[in-house]
Design a protein around this motif. Structure first.
Motif, PDB file in Angstrom:
ATOM      1  N   LYS A  11       0.827  -1.202   0.000  1.00 35.87           N
ATOM      2  CA  LYS A  11       0.000   0.000   0.000  1.00 35.87           C
ATOM      3  C   LYS A  11       0.863   1.254   0.000  1.00 35.87           C
ATOM      4  O   LYS A  11       0.543   2.248  -0.668  1.00 35.87           O
ATOM      5  N   LEU A  12       1.969   1.184   0.727  1.00 32.21           N
ATOM      6  CA  LEU A  12       2.887   2.305   0.759  1.00 32.21           C
ATOM      7  C   LEU A  12       3.499   2.551  -0.624  1.00 32.21           C
ATOM      8  O   LEU A  12       3.621   3.692  -1.075  1.00 32.21           O
ATOM      9  N   LYS A  13       3.869   1.470  -1.310  1.00 29.93           N
ATOM     10  CA  LYS A  13       4.432   1.586  -2.652  1.00 29.93           C
ATOM     11  C   LYS A  13       3.419   2.177  -3.628  1.00 29.93           C
ATOM     12  O   LYS A  13       3.752   3.001  -4.483  1.00 29.93           O
ATOM     13  N   PHE A  14       2.167   1.727  -3.508  1.00 31.73           N
ATOM     14  CA  PHE A  14       1.107   2.221  -4.392  1.00 31.73           C
ATOM     15  C   PHE A  14       0.949   3.730  -4.252  1.00 31.73           C
ATOM     16  O   PHE A  14       0.895   4.461  -5.248  1.00 31.73           O
ATOM     17  N   VAL A  15       0.876   4.215  -3.016  1.00 31.61           N
ATOM     18  CA  VAL A  15       0.691   5.650  -2.800  1.00 31.61           C
ATOM     19  C   VAL A  15       1.959   6.411  -3.186  1.00 31.61           C
ATOM     20  O   VAL A  15       1.893   7.494  -3.777  1.00 31.61           O
ATOM     21  N   ASP A  16       3.120   5.827  -2.878  1.00 29.21           N
ATOM     22  CA  ASP A  16       4.386   6.487  -3.217  1.00 29.21           C
ATOM     23  C   ASP A  16       4.531   6.674  -4.720  1.00 29.21           C
ATOM     24  O   ASP A  16       5.133   7.653  -5.182  1.00 29.21           O
ATOM     25  N   SER A  17       3.963   5.755  -5.509  1.00 31.03           N
ATOM     26  CA  SER A  17       4.045   5.872  -6.970  1.00 31.03           C
ATOM     27  C   SER A  17       3.294   7.095  -7.483  1.00 31.03           C
ATOM     28  O   SER A  17       3.500   7.524  -8.614  1.00 31.03           O
ATOM     29  N   GLY A  18       2.406   7.663  -6.670  1.00 24.64           N
ATOM     30  CA  GLY A  18       1.657   8.846  -7.079  1.00 24.64           C
ATOM     31  C   GLY A  18       2.257  10.151  -6.611  1.00 24.64           C
ATOM     32  O   GLY A  18       1.717  11.215  -6.916  1.00 24.64           O
ATOM     33  N   THR A  19       3.370  10.098  -5.859  1.00 22.42           N
ATOM     34  CA  THR A  19       4.011  11.340  -5.424  1.00 22.42           C
ATOM     35  C   THR A  19       4.756  11.979  -6.590  1.00 22.42           C
ATOM     36  O   THR A  19       5.047  11.328  -7.590  1.00 22.42           O
ATOM     37  N   MET A  20       5.099  13.234  -6.434  1.00 17.11           N
ATOM     38  CA  MET A  20       5.710  13.977  -7.528  1.00 17.11           C
ATOM     39  C   MET A  20       7.233  13.916  -7.516  1.00 17.11           C
ATOM     40  O   MET A  20       7.886  14.344  -8.469  1.00 17.11           O
ATOM     41  N   THR A  42     -11.060   5.017   9.827  1.00 15.99           N
ATOM     42  CA  THR A  42      -9.980   4.399   9.067  1.00 15.99           C
ATOM     43  C   THR A  42      -8.804   5.364   8.957  1.00 15.99           C
ATOM     44  O   THR A  42      -8.969   6.573   9.013  1.00 15.99           O
ATOM     45  N   ILE A  43      -7.634   4.772   8.787  1.00 13.92           N
ATOM     46  CA  ILE A  43      -6.440   5.540   8.467  1.00 13.92           C
ATOM     47  C   ILE A  43      -6.151   5.337   6.989  1.00 13.92           C
ATOM     48  O   ILE A  43      -6.179   4.215   6.488  1.00 13.92           O
ATOM     49  N   ILE A  44      -5.876   6.419   6.284  1.00  9.28           N
ATOM     50  CA  ILE A  44      -5.584   6.307   4.860  1.00  9.28           C
ATOM     51  C   ILE A  44      -4.267   7.020   4.543  1.00  9.28           C
ATOM     52  O   ILE A  44      -3.887   7.983   5.216  1.00  9.28           O
ATOM     53  N   PHE A  45      -3.570   6.504   3.540  1.00  6.80           N
ATOM     54  CA  PHE A  45      -2.408   7.163   2.966  1.00  6.80           C
ATOM     55  C   PHE A  45      -2.832   7.777   1.635  1.00  6.80           C
ATOM     56  O   PHE A  45      -3.607   7.179   0.898  1.00  6.80           O
ATOM     57  N   ARG A  46      -2.277   8.950   1.335  1.00  9.79           N
ATOM     58  CA  ARG A  46      -2.668   9.599   0.083  1.00  9.79           C
ATOM     59  C   ARG A  46      -1.511  10.422  -0.471  1.00  9.79           C
ATOM     60  O   ARG A  46      -0.745  11.024   0.278  1.00  9.79           O
ATOM     61  N   SER A  47      -1.398  10.438  -1.790  1.00  4.82           N
ATOM     62  CA  SER A  47      -0.449  11.317  -2.468  1.00  4.82           C
ATOM     63  C   SER A  47      -1.197  12.122  -3.508  1.00  4.82           C
ATOM     64  O   SER A  47      -2.310  11.768  -3.907  1.00  4.82           O
ATOM     65  N   PHE A  80       4.823  12.565   5.412  1.00  6.83           N
ATOM     66  CA  PHE A  80       6.074  11.923   5.799  1.00  6.83           C
ATOM     67  C   PHE A  80       6.743  11.343   4.557  1.00  6.83           C
ATOM     68  O   PHE A  80       6.091  11.046   3.551  1.00  6.83           O
ATOM     69  N   ASP A  81       8.044  11.189   4.659  1.00  9.93           N
ATOM     70  CA  ASP A  81       8.841  10.617   3.574  1.00  9.93           C
ATOM     71  C   ASP A  81       8.840   9.098   3.734  1.00  9.93           C
ATOM     72  O   ASP A  81       9.324   8.586   4.740  1.00  9.93           O
ATOM     73  N   PRO A  82       8.287   8.337   2.758  1.00  9.25           N
ATOM     74  CA  PRO A  82       8.166   6.879   2.910  1.00  9.25           C
ATOM     75  C   PRO A  82       9.418   6.105   2.530  1.00  9.25           C
ATOM     76  O   PRO A  82       9.451   4.890   2.685  1.00  9.25           O
ATOM     77  N   SER A  83      10.464   6.781   2.043  1.00 12.37           N
ATOM     78  CA  SER A  83      11.607   6.068   1.465  1.00 12.37           C
ATOM     79  C   SER A  83      12.293   5.148   2.470  1.00 12.37           C
ATOM     80  O   SER A  83      12.658   4.008   2.140  1.00 12.37           O
ATOM     81  N   ASP A  84      12.497   5.607   3.705  1.00  9.50           N
ATOM     82  CA  ASP A  84      13.163   4.766   4.710  1.00  9.50           C
ATOM     83  C   ASP A  84      12.324   3.543   5.066  1.00  9.50           C
ATOM     84  O   ASP A  84      12.855   2.447   5.263  1.00  9.50           O
ATOM     85  N   LEU A  85      11.011   3.739   5.162  1.00 14.63           N
ATOM     86  CA  LEU A  85      10.134   2.607   5.467  1.00 14.63           C
ATOM     87  C   LEU A  85      10.181   1.568   4.352  1.00 14.63           C
ATOM     88  O   LEU A  85      10.243   0.366   4.607  1.00 14.63           O
ATOM     89  N   LEU A  86      10.137   2.023   3.106  1.00 13.87           N
ATOM     90  CA  LEU A  86      10.156   1.097   1.977  1.00 13.87           C
ATOM     91  C   LEU A  86      11.464   0.319   1.920  1.00 13.87           C
ATOM     92  O   LEU A  86      11.474  -0.875   1.608  1.00 13.87           O
TER      93      LEU A  86
END
Length: 290
Positions: A11-20, A42-47, A80-86
């Motif tokens: 899910k994190l990868k999916f949302v990260d693919s929509g960041t600029m 619910t908690i949601i992630f969004r880009s 937040f920056d998802p790169s470290d988590l990924l």
């Protein structure tokens, strides 16, 4: 909340693919927004991409009381920056505990092997999800729709000075046998494909940005759930399980087919039937001399 690590990472990868990415301005469009939706807990992630006017949304889950710290004064969410988590969790096949602290703008993750803390920053200026009533048309065989999109995507031109050449035109045709028509053109080549499956009562048309079309096809083909699709006069919305893509149209008229290739007359061409393998092999061989 407890959830499988690989599902969380997907899910994190999916949302990260929509960041600029690096070209983002304001700064936080490089990152992911985490929000808490009170109405359905619910908690949601969004880009959001201001280039494509596209939102990538993933529902992470329904948190327990100990899984979330709510800021009663401000529920704008934070980025937040998802790169470290990924990087850290992409290969972990374990269960994790996720805690989102909206007061301190912080995400805490814990597995049997590691603990992580990600500090976020203010996201109050993040563009909101455009309102829609959710009246979606169910596509019982969504993979056909994705395949049809891919058949025309190759004819787009990302470097074109004409915005209409940078996307895929999608429209419904209410003929005796209704269908969705998709078309793309770079002013030299035209690709057209029609999908006749499960579109009764479906209406709309618009030019969808290439990146949004690619994301739509990926989401539909990788999902196990049926796909819900809605086209309004301003945007296209696709929902598949916990994943949603909302994209605005390119604000330009679709190039007229008869003007893309001047003096085109079908009767002036000779035709021959051949197999796909013959055509592919011949084209590949000929292209070596191009």
């Amino acid at each position: 909340m407890f959830l499988q690590t690989d599902q969380f990472v997907n899910k994190l990868k999916f949302v990260d693919s929509g960041t600029m990415g690096k070209q983002a301005f304001p700064e936080f469009y490089k990152f992911i927004l985490v929000e808490y939706k009170r109405e359905d807990n619910t908690i949601i992630f969004r880009s959001f991409s201001s280039t494509d006017h596209t939102h990538h949304i993933a529902v992470v889950g329904e948190p327990e009381n100990r899984s979330i710290s709510i800021d009663p004064e401000s529920m704008e969410g934070f980025v937040f920056d998802p790169s470290d988590l990924l990087k850290s969790y992409s290969k972990i096949k374990d269960q994790m505990f996720l805690h989102v602290d909206f007061r301190r703008k912080m995400i805490l993750l814990k597995t049997r092997m590691s603990d992580s803390t990600i500090q976020g920053s203010d996201g109050s200026g993040f563009i909101r999800i455009p309102p829609y009533e959710g009246e979606t048309e169910s596509l019982d065989v969504p993979e056909n729709f994705a395949k049809a999109l891919r058949r025309v995507m190759w004819a787009t031109d990302q470097k074109s000075v004409d915005p209409a050449g940078k996307g895929v035109f999608i429209k419904t045709v209410n003929a005796d046998e209704p269908y969705i028509e998709m078309a793309a053109t770079d002013r030299e080549v035209i690709a057209v494909c029609r999908d006749y499956d499960n579109i009764s009562g479906f209406h709309g048309q618009g030019i969808i940005p290439y990146q949004a079309v690619s994301s739509l096809a990926d989401m539909i083909e990788s999902g196990d759930d049926e796909c819900d699709l809605l086209m309004t006069s301003e945007r296209i919305i696709c929902v598949s399980g916990d994943y949603t893509i909302i994209s605005g149209y390119i604000d330009a008229p679709m190039l007229a087919y008869d003007r893309v290739i001047e003096n085109f007359k079908k009767e002036s061409f000779k035709s021959a039937k051949l197999s796909r393998i013959q055509l592919a092999t011949g084209s590949d061989f000929a292209s070596q001399y191009a």
